[in-house]
Write an enzyme that holds these catalytic residues in place. Structure first.
Site, PDB file in Angstrom:
ATOM      1  N   GLU A  91       0.823  -1.205   0.000  1.00 34.46           N
ATOM      2  CA  GLU A  91       0.000   0.000   0.000  1.00 34.46           C
ATOM      3  C   GLU A  91       0.858   1.257   0.000  1.00 34.46           C
ATOM      4  OE1 GLU A  91      -2.144  -1.288   3.625  1.00 34.46           O
ATOM      5  OE2 GLU A  91      -1.292   0.502   4.546  1.00 34.46           O
ATOM      6  N   CYS A 104       3.544   8.558   0.445  1.00 35.67           N
ATOM      7  CA  CYS A 104       4.179   7.703   1.449  1.00 35.67           C
ATOM      8  C   CYS A 104       4.261   6.301   0.855  1.00 35.67           C
ATOM      9  CB  CYS A 104       3.320   7.691   2.718  1.00 35.67           C
ATOM     10  SG  CYS A 104       3.874   6.502   3.948  1.00 35.67           S
ATOM     11  N   CYS A 111       6.715  -6.504   7.257  1.00 39.73           N
ATOM     12  CA  CYS A 111       7.863  -6.001   8.018  1.00 39.73           C
ATOM     13  C   CYS A 111       8.204  -7.019   9.097  1.00 39.73           C
ATOM     14  CB  CYS A 111       7.499  -4.667   8.674  1.00 39.73           C
ATOM     15  SG  CYS A 111       8.879  -3.884   9.546  1.00 39.73           S
ATOM     16  N   CYS A 115       7.240  -4.081  15.899  1.00 38.09           N
ATOM     17  CA  CYS A 115       6.816  -3.015  16.818  1.00 38.09           C
ATOM     18  C   CYS A 115       5.387  -3.293  17.299  1.00 38.09           C
ATOM     19  CB  CYS A 115       6.898  -1.648  16.150  1.00 38.09           C
ATOM     20  SG  CYS A 115       8.580  -1.232  15.660  1.00 38.09           S
ATOM     21  N   CYS A 118       2.123  -1.626  15.564  1.00 34.77           N
ATOM     22  CA  CYS A 118       2.113  -1.472  14.108  1.00 34.77           C
ATOM     23  C   CYS A 118       1.454  -2.653  13.405  1.00 34.77           C
ATOM     24  CB  CYS A 118       3.548  -1.301  13.618  1.00 34.77           C
ATOM     25  SG  CYS A 118       3.643  -1.019  11.850  1.00 34.77           S
ATOM     26  N   CYS A 332      -0.377   2.378   9.228  1.00 40.74           N
ATOM     27  CA  CYS A 332       0.494   1.529   8.417  1.00 40.74           C
ATOM     28  C   CYS A 332      -0.005   0.100   8.298  1.00 40.74           C
ATOM     29  CB  CYS A 332       1.845   1.405   9.120  1.00 40.74           C
ATOM     30  SG  CYS A 332       2.890   2.772   8.875  1.00 40.74           S
TER      31      CYS A 332
HETATM   32  N1  SAH Z   1      10.002   0.936   9.733  1.00 38.44           N
HETATM   33  C1  SAH Z   1      10.090   2.364   9.702  1.00 38.44           C
HETATM   34  C2  SAH Z   1       9.040   3.058   8.864  1.00 38.44           C
HETATM   35  C3  SAH Z   1       7.617   2.594   8.941  1.00 38.44           C
HETATM   36  S1  SAH Z   1       6.429   3.197  10.021  1.00 38.44           S
HETATM   37  C4  SAH Z   1      10.113   2.929  11.086  1.00 38.44           C
HETATM   38  O1  SAH Z   1       9.997   2.177  12.041  1.00 38.44           O
HETATM   39  O2  SAH Z   1      10.320   4.119  11.231  1.00 38.44           O
HETATM   40  C5  SAH Z   1       6.334   4.921  10.064  1.00 38.44           C
HETATM   41  C6  SAH Z   1       6.061   5.436  11.471  1.00 38.44           C
HETATM   42  O3  SAH Z   1       4.731   5.141  11.923  1.00 38.44           O
HETATM   43  C7  SAH Z   1       7.001   4.834  12.510  1.00 38.44           C
HETATM   44  O4  SAH Z   1       7.433   5.832  13.389  1.00 38.44           O
HETATM   45  C8  SAH Z   1       6.097   3.837  13.198  1.00 38.44           C
HETATM   46  O5  SAH Z   1       6.601   3.497  14.449  1.00 38.44           O
HETATM   47  C9  SAH Z   1       4.797   4.586  13.218  1.00 38.44           C
HETATM   48  N2  SAH Z   1       3.602   3.761  13.442  1.00 38.44           N
HETATM   49  C10 SAH Z   1       3.322   2.534  12.990  1.00 38.44           C
HETATM   50  N3  SAH Z   1       2.117   2.126  13.408  1.00 38.44           N
HETATM   51  C11 SAH Z   1       1.605   3.131  14.124  1.00 38.44           C
HETATM   52  C12 SAH Z   1       0.376   3.306  14.815  1.00 38.44           C
HETATM   53  N4  SAH Z   1      -0.554   2.363  14.866  1.00 38.44           N
HETATM   54  N5  SAH Z   1       0.201   4.491  15.450  1.00 38.44           N
HETATM   55  C13 SAH Z   1       1.145   5.454  15.412  1.00 38.44           C
HETATM   56  N6  SAH Z   1       2.312   5.334  14.769  1.00 38.44           N
HETATM   57  C14 SAH Z   1       2.547   4.183  14.137  1.00 38.44           C
END
Ligand code: SAH
Length: 345
Positions: A91, A104, A111, A115, A118, A332
């Site tokens: 996406e 974006c 991934c 985290c 996420c 994401c």
């Molecule tokens: N892997 C990379 C980029 C992808 S995510 C990274 O970790 O930076 C882009 C941003 O969105 C990251 O800061 C991630 O931690 C955040 N993110 C992902 N899911 C989220 C959510 N449910 N709420 C808020 N931020 C989120």
């Protein structure tokens, strides 16, 4: 078949000399791919039919094809689901701001970073995207919307520094004047903090913005949210950031997802300011986007503002991210997940 859209102009020239084709043909093909944004050799109308056929037989353009899109009624943000050649789906998001259109993109299918908040990581990483597939998301959105893309953020699904070689190629090709010529200053790469790769990237001295997903200001809390924190301590990460800042002389961004009752106290803010002391840093607060599979809760508006105020008082440059496309599976990896669930119940 070789992925020709990931090759530099010089590499294509070498390929063409082996095919017995002239240098200027390589330049023409490059222009079709990276300026005119075609996804099919048949569209390269100034090449002979013969050459088009020869290219078709030896190379792929690794196209990304639109499967569907959703448009936000609130702000016009559009989320695209694209299919790759091997059937995987990814996406990408198109956002309109006063200063221009921003895309974006995803850097991997899924991934593996794990985290806690996420959605992209719930099913692990299927594979990294090729350079052409990262570029293709931007090219296809520009074609579909008919509007120029001026900003690119590598903040979709995937960990870009876990796909380092393709990312570096992507940055160089996207900012090249033979392609879309997007200024490196308008490209942001977000990472969860792969320390050795941050050092490596620093040596490139790109003018991109590096965004670090911090999300916590102690090792203990960070470890509970981000498995990568078990590999690299905050001390190691911040040292790498300081080196990066010095080498590239660019202001860095630190992303901090605010989760109610987890990392939103005044003490968290105080420790965060301490970590960033003396740096030319910008903090981007993201009220956590609730994901069905996770039970994290956003702090209320006043708690977010209080956290922001606390940082401002300690002279930290900070903003709360405007939430775009809240009504369209904004977080994401959510759109892809829903698609996969509906396709393969
Ligand atoms: N892997 C990379 C980029 C992808 S995510 C990274 O970790 O930076 C882009 C941003 O969105 C990251 O800061 C991630 O931690 C955040 N993110 C992902 N899911 C989220 C959510 N449910 N709420 C808020 N931020 C989120």
């Amino acid at each position: 078949m070789k992925d020709i859209r990931s090759l530099s102009l010089n590499e294509i020239k070498e390929e063409f000399s082996q095919l017995g084709e002239k240098n200027f043909r390589a330049a023409q093909v490059y222009e079709w791919m990276h300026k005119k944004l075609v996804q099919d050799f048949s569209e390269m109308t100034n090449l002979s039919k013969d050459l088009r056929q020869k290219l078709q037989d030896s190379y792929t353009l690794s196209p990304v094809r639109e499967v569907s899109h959703q448009t936000s009624k609130e702000d016009g943000t559009r989320k695209y689901l694209f299919a790759l050649e091997d059937g995987n789906v990814i996406e990408s998001v198109w956002m309109q701001y006063k200063h221009g259109n921003s895309v974006c993109i995803s850097s991997q299918v899924g991934c593996k970073m794990g985290c806690a908040f996420c959605a992209s990581t719930l099913d692990g990483c299927v594979r990294s995207l090729k350079t052409s597939e990262m570029l293709g998301q931007i090219y296809e959105i520009q074609r579909l919307t008919g509007e120029r893309v001026s900003n690119v953020v590598v903040m979709g699904s995937g960990e870009p520094l876990d796909n380092y070689d393709n990312l570096v190629r992507f940055i160089e090709m996207l900012s090249d004047d033979k392609g879309l010529n997007i200024s490196q200053r308008n490209i942001t790469v977000s990472t969860c903090g792969l320390v050795p790769r941050i050092y490596e990237l620093a040596e490139k001295k790109y003018q991109i913005t590096l965004a670090i997903s911090l999300h916590a200001s102690t090792d203990e809390k960070r470890k509970s949210l981000m498995p990568i924190a078990k590999r690299y301590s905050l001390g190691e990460l911040m040292e790498a950031c300081r080196v990066y800042e010095e080498k590239c002389t660019r202001r860095m961004t630190f992303e901090y997802s605010l989760v109610a009752g987890v990392n939103d106290t005044a003490e968290d803010a105080r420790l965060l300011a301490g970590l960033l002391k003396g740096m030319n840093a910008h903090v981007n607060l993201i009220p956590v986007n609730p994901v069905t599979e996770r039970n994290f809760v956003q702090p209320d508006r006043s708690a977010c503002l209080a956290f922001q105020n606390k940082l401002e008082k300690m002279k930290i440059n900070v903003t709360i991210r405007r939430e775009m496309g809240r009504d369209i599976d904004g977080a994401c990896g959510q759109l892809r997940r829903r698609y996969l669930k509906e396709e393969q119940p």
